[in-house]
Scaffold this active site. Structure first.
Site, PDB file in Angstrom:
ATOM      1  N   HIS A 146      15.732 -39.219 -38.565  1.00  0.00           N
ATOM      2  CA  HIS A 146      15.166 -38.074 -37.843  1.00  0.00           C
ATOM      3  C   HIS A 146      13.790 -38.406 -37.275  1.00  0.00           C
ATOM      4  CE1 HIS A 146      17.864 -34.706 -39.716  1.00  0.00           C
ATOM      5  NE2 HIS A 146      18.538 -35.792 -39.399  1.00  0.00           N
ATOM      6  N   GLU A 202      26.459 -31.130 -35.859  1.00  0.00           N
ATOM      7  CA  GLU A 202      26.037 -30.922 -37.248  1.00  0.00           C
ATOM      8  C   GLU A 202      24.544 -30.674 -37.340  1.00  0.00           C
ATOM      9  OE1 GLU A 202      24.624 -31.912 -41.301  1.00  0.00           O
ATOM     10  OE2 GLU A 202      24.029 -32.791 -39.410  1.00  0.00           O
ATOM     11  N   ASP A 247      27.008 -36.431 -33.493  1.00  0.00           N
ATOM     12  CA  ASP A 247      25.734 -36.093 -32.838  1.00  0.00           C
ATOM     13  C   ASP A 247      24.552 -36.609 -33.656  1.00  0.00           C
ATOM     14  OD1 ASP A 247      26.456 -34.091 -34.844  1.00  0.00           O
ATOM     15  OD2 ASP A 247      24.663 -33.006 -34.196  1.00  0.00           O
TER      16      ASP A 247
HETATM   17 ZN   LIG Z   1      23.839 -36.144 -40.732  1.00  0.00          ZN
END
Ligand SMILES: [Zn+2]
Ligand SMILES: *[C@@H]1O[C@H](CO)[C@@H](O)[C@H](O)[C@H]1NC(C)=O
Ligand SMILES: *[C@@H]1O[C@H](CO)[C@@H](O)[C@H](O)[C@H]1NC(C)=O
Ligand SMILES: *[C@@H]1O[C@H](CO)[C@@H](O)[C@H](O)[C@H]1NC(C)=O
Ligand SMILES: *[C@@H]1O[C@H](CO)[C@@H](O)[C@H](O)[C@H]1NC(C)=O
Ligand SMILES: *[C@@H]1O[C@H](CO)[C@@H](O)[C@H](O)[C@H]1NC(C)=O
Length: 604
Positions: free
Chosen positions: A573, A254, A187
Site C-alpha cells: 500500500h 477488494e 485490483d
Molecule cells: Zn489484498
C-alpha cells in the site's frame, strides 16, 4: 488486503509510556513494547522487525532456556503434525523438486511480472461497473490470464461475473465432496503520483532484479492470484485431476470494499451450491514470521465489524441576530463531546482471538520474557492475572486496545450555510469498528444510551436507529441516529476441526519442505520449527461476502513479511512494494500442499 493505511504501523518503536524508572517498571515496559509490536504485526501483517529478528535462539520442542515453556502436548495451543499428502505423496515430492528448478522460477517470475504490469487500481470514488471507464483495465487482466495459463483455460470452466469478476471451476470427480473455494483479488490500491520518484523500480514495471519482483500488487494480492493459478497449472501439467471440486474466485475491487466483485460472485455461488456448501474458504490475510524468537504462522480466523452512524440534529433556523443559546451545531458538538468522553470499554477476554493468540505466543515463543510468559499462563485460571495482563497490554501501543474493543471516531461533520444565518441542521458521521465478540445491536444500544441525555438536555425529539424513543414536550428540534453502513463482526472460524487441522498441517509441511537454514528468511541454523496461531487481521477482506458458504474461512497466504530482506514496513500500500522470489515459490508450495491435502480428507 484492504488494510487501513492510517492504522498501519510504520515506526519500529511504538510509543509506550514510561511513567516510572524503577528496574521493575523498565522490564515491564520492555515487554509491553515487544508485545505491542507483535500485536501490531498481526494486525497489519507487515512490519519492520526489531533486533530480536537476528537472535539465534534455539527452540527445542517443549523446552526453552527459560524453562517455563508450557509443553507442546498441553491443549493450550494444540499444533497439528506436518501434513504431507499421502495418496499423492510422489506427486507432491516431484512438484516440490520442480519448484526449485530454474525453469519453473523463470515461469513464475514471468507470470507474476505480467500481472503486475496491468494497472488495475481501485479508487474510492469509482461508480458502478459499466458507468466508470476505470474498471475497463481488468479486461486486459482477463486476456492476460487466458494467455498465461493455457492449462487452466483448457481444464477449468471460466465464468465472468459482473463483467470483471472471475470464477474458475475445477470440477472434482466426486460430487458428494464439498468444494474448496480459493479467493484472491486482481485490483490494487492506487499509486500516489507524487511518490513515483521514490520507487526503486517503477510501480507497474514488474521488474525482476534477480531477487525481487517489483511493483504495486506484487505482494497484495497478485501473488495470491497468480500463485494459486501456478499451483493448479503444475498439478494439471502432471495429469492430476481433483476428486473434490476446487473453485477460484477473483474479485476486482477488494481494496474498496469488494461490492462489485465478491459482492456479485458470492450470490452466484450461493445460488448454485446452497448455504454452507463449501468445505473451506482460503483468502489472503495472515502470513508467517518470527515472533519472540520462534516462527509463527498466523491465519486470520475472524474480522472485526464496522458501522457508520450518522448523527443529525435539526432545529429552527432563522436570523442570527436573535440566536438561541445553542444552535444545532452547538448541540451536535455536545453530542460529539459526550461520545468522546465515553469511549467503549475494552477488556481482554479469554474468548477473544487475541487472547488465544497470546496463549500460543506464550507457549511457543522461545524468547518471550519469562515474566510475561508467566503472566499469560496465570491468566488462564486467575482473573486477577488476566486483569494485570490487560493492564500491561493496554498501556502499550494503542492498537492493542483497539483490537479487543469496539472503537469510535467522528470523521465527517457538516452544518451551517451562512455566517449570518442559524443552521437548521448539523450532522456528523461516527465510524465504529465493532469488536469481534460484539455486534451492531450492542453498539446501537450503547450509542442510544450514551446520547440520550444530550437529547434531553436540549429538548430534542430523540430518534435513535428508527425507534421513536423519546418525545420532548417542549421540543426544539430532532436528534436522529442512522446506521448508514453496517458490517457485523465475522463469525469466528473453528480451530478444532478438520479444516483447520488440514490448513495448519499444510502450513507446517510446506514450511518444513524447504531448507530455511541460513536463509535470510529464518532466524538461524537448525531453525525448522513453525507454530500456527490464530490471528485477527485489523482489516477486512473479500471473505465478508462469503460467510454463508462455509464456517471454515481462513485468511492466510504463506508469505513471510517479517524477514530482514523483505522489509515491507513501507512496501504494501506504499512505495516499493515487492515480492521476494523465494517467498513466492514457497507460497506456491503451500498452495500445492493445501490443495492436495484437501483432496485427501472426506469428512469436511
Ligand atoms: Zn489484498
Ligand atoms: C454514471 O455516471 C454519470 C456521469 O459520470 C453520473 O452522473 C451518474 O450518476 C452515474 N450513474 C450511477 C448509477 O452511478
Ligand atoms: C422533527 O421530525 C418530525 C417528524 O419526524 C417532523 O415533522 C418535524 O418537522 C421535525 N422538526 C424539525 C424541527 O426538524
Ligand atoms: C540445510 O542447509 C544447510 C546449509 O546449506 C545444510 O548444512 C544442511 O545439511 C541442510 N539440511 C538438510 C536437512 O538438508
Ligand atoms: C550458517 O550460519 C551460521 C551462523 O551465521 C554459520 O556458523 C554456519 O557456518 C552457516 N552454515 C552454513 C552451512 O553456511
Ligand atoms: C446469507 O444468507 C441469507 C439467507 O439466505 C441472506 O439473507 C443473506 O443475504 C446472505 N448473505 C450474504 C452476504 O450473501
Amino acid at each position: 488486503m484492504g488494510f487501513d493505511t492510517k492504522n498501519k504501523a510504520t515506526s519500529q518503536q511504538p510509543p509506550y509510556p514510561l511513567r516510572n524508572d524503577s528496574p521493575h517498571f523498565r522490564k515491564i515496559s520492555r515487554y509491553i513494547g515487544s508485545l505491542s509490536l507483535v500485536l501490531i504485526a498481526v494486525s497489519v501483517a507487515y512490519y519492520f522487525c526489531p533486533g530480536h529478528l537476528l537472535a539465534r535462539a534455539a527452540v527445542a520442542a517443549g523446552h526453552t532456556a527459560h524453562g517455563q515453556h508450557l509443553r507442546a502436548s498441553d491443549p493450550v495451543c494444540p499444533q497439528a503434525d506436518a501434513l504431507v499428502p499421502g495418496v499423492n505423496h510422489d506427486l507432491w515430492l516431484t512438484l516440490g523438486e520442480a519448484l526449485s528448478t530454474q525453469g519453473f522460477q523463470d515461469r513464475a517470475v514471468y507470470a507474476i511480472s505480467g500481472a503486475v504490469k496491468i494497472k488495475g487500481e481501485s479508487f474510492g470514488d469509482m461508480g458502478p461497473v459499466g458507468n466508470d471507464s476505470r474498471w475497463e483495465v481488468h479486461a486486459a487482466m482477463h486476456d492476460y490470464l487466458v494467455r498465461a495459463f493455457p492449462l487452466i483455460n483448457k481444464f477449468l470452466k471460466r465464468e465472468i461475473v459482473n463483467t470483471y469478476g472471475l470464477v474458475y471451476t475445477w470440477e472434482g470427480s466426486d460430487p458428494s465432496l464439498k468444494p474448496l473455494l480459493m479467493l484472491a483479488h486482481m485490483d490494487t490500491v492506487p499509486v500516489d503520483e507524487d511518490t513515483l520518484g521514490a520507487w526503486t523500480h517503477p510501480p507497474w514495471s514488474g521488474d525482476f532484479d534477480g531477487t525481487y519482483i517489483w511493483g504495486r500488487g506484487s505482494a497484495d494480492d497478485k501473488s495470491g492470484m497468480i500463485g494459486t493459478m501456478l499451483a493448479i497449472e503444475m498439478l494439471i501439467g502432471r495429469r492430476f485431476s481433483p476428486t473434490r471440486t476446487v473453485i477460484l474466485a477473483f474479485g476486482f475491487d477488494e481494496e474498496i470494499g469488494g461490492v462489485q466483485g465478491a459482492g456479485h460472485i458470492s450470490p452466484v455461488l450461493q445460488q448454485r451450491y446452497g448455504p454452507n456448501s463449501f468445505a473451506a474458504i482460503l483468502d489472503e490475510g495472515g502470513s508467517f514470521g518470527e515472533e519472540y524468537g520462534s516462527i509463527f504462522a498466523s491465519p486470520g480466523i475472524a474480522e472485526k465489524g464496522s458501522m457508520n452512524v450518522r448523527m443529525e440534529i435539526t432545529g429552527a433556523g432563522g436570523h442570527s441576530s436573535v440566536p438561541p443559546a445553542h444552535t444545532s451545531i452547538g448541540k451536535l458538538a455536545a453530542a460529539i463531546v459526550k461520545l468522546e468522553d465515553n469511549p467503549f470499554e475494552a477488556h481482554l477476554l479469554r474468548e477473544s482471538v487475541i487472547y488465544r493468540r497470546l496463549l500460543c505466543l506464550a507457549q511457543y515463543g522461545a524468547d518471550m520474557d519469562p515474566m510475561l510468559r508467566q503472566k499469560i499462563k496465570d491468566s488462564m485460571t486467575s482473573d486477577q492475572s488476566l486483569l494485570e495482563l490487560e493492564k500491561i497490554l493496554f498501556s502499550g501501543a494503542p492498537i492493542v486496545k483497539t483490537l479487543v474493543s469496539t472503537t469510535q471516531s467522528v470523521n465527517v461533520i457538516q452544518g451551517g450555510f451562512a455566517p449570518n444565518a442559524l443552521p437548521d441542521r448539523a450532522s456528523a458521521i461516527v465510524n465504529h469498528r465493532i469488536d469481534s465478540l460484539s455486534s451492531s445491536a450492542a453498539v446501537k444500544a450503547r450509542d442510544t444510551y450514551t446520547l440520550a441525555d444530550v437529547a434531553q438536555r436540549f429538548n430534542l425529539n430523540y430518534n435513535p436507529f428508527g425507534a421513536q424513543n423519546y418525545h420532548s414536550a417542549a421540543f426544539t428540534g430532532n436528534f436522529s441516529l442512522v446506521a448508514t453502513t453496517l458490517l457485523e463482526p465475522s463469525p469466528i472460524s473453528p480451530t478444532d476441526g478438520v479444516a483447520y487441522h488440514i490448513l495448519s498441517g499444510s502450513i507446517i509441511a510446506a514450511y518444513n519442505a524447504y531448507n530455511w537454514t541460513n536463509s535470510t528468511h529464518s532466524k538461524g541454523e537448525g531453525d525448522d520449527t513453525i507454530f500456527v496461531t490464530p490471528a485477527l487481521p485489523s482489516g477486512n477482506t473479500d471473505t465478508r461476502f462469503y460467510w454463508n458458504l462455509s464456517s471454515n474461512i481462513y485468511r492466510y497466504s504463506h508469505d513471510n513479511f517479517g524477514s530482514p530482506d523483505h522489509p515491507l514496513g513501507g512496501g504494501v500500500h506504499s512505495v516499493n512494494e515487492r515480492l521476494h522470489i523465494r517467498v513466492f515459490l514457497e507460497m506456491i508450495r503451500f498452495y500445492l500442499t493445501y490443495i492436495l491435502n484437501m483432496q485427501e480428507y472426506r469428512n469436511i
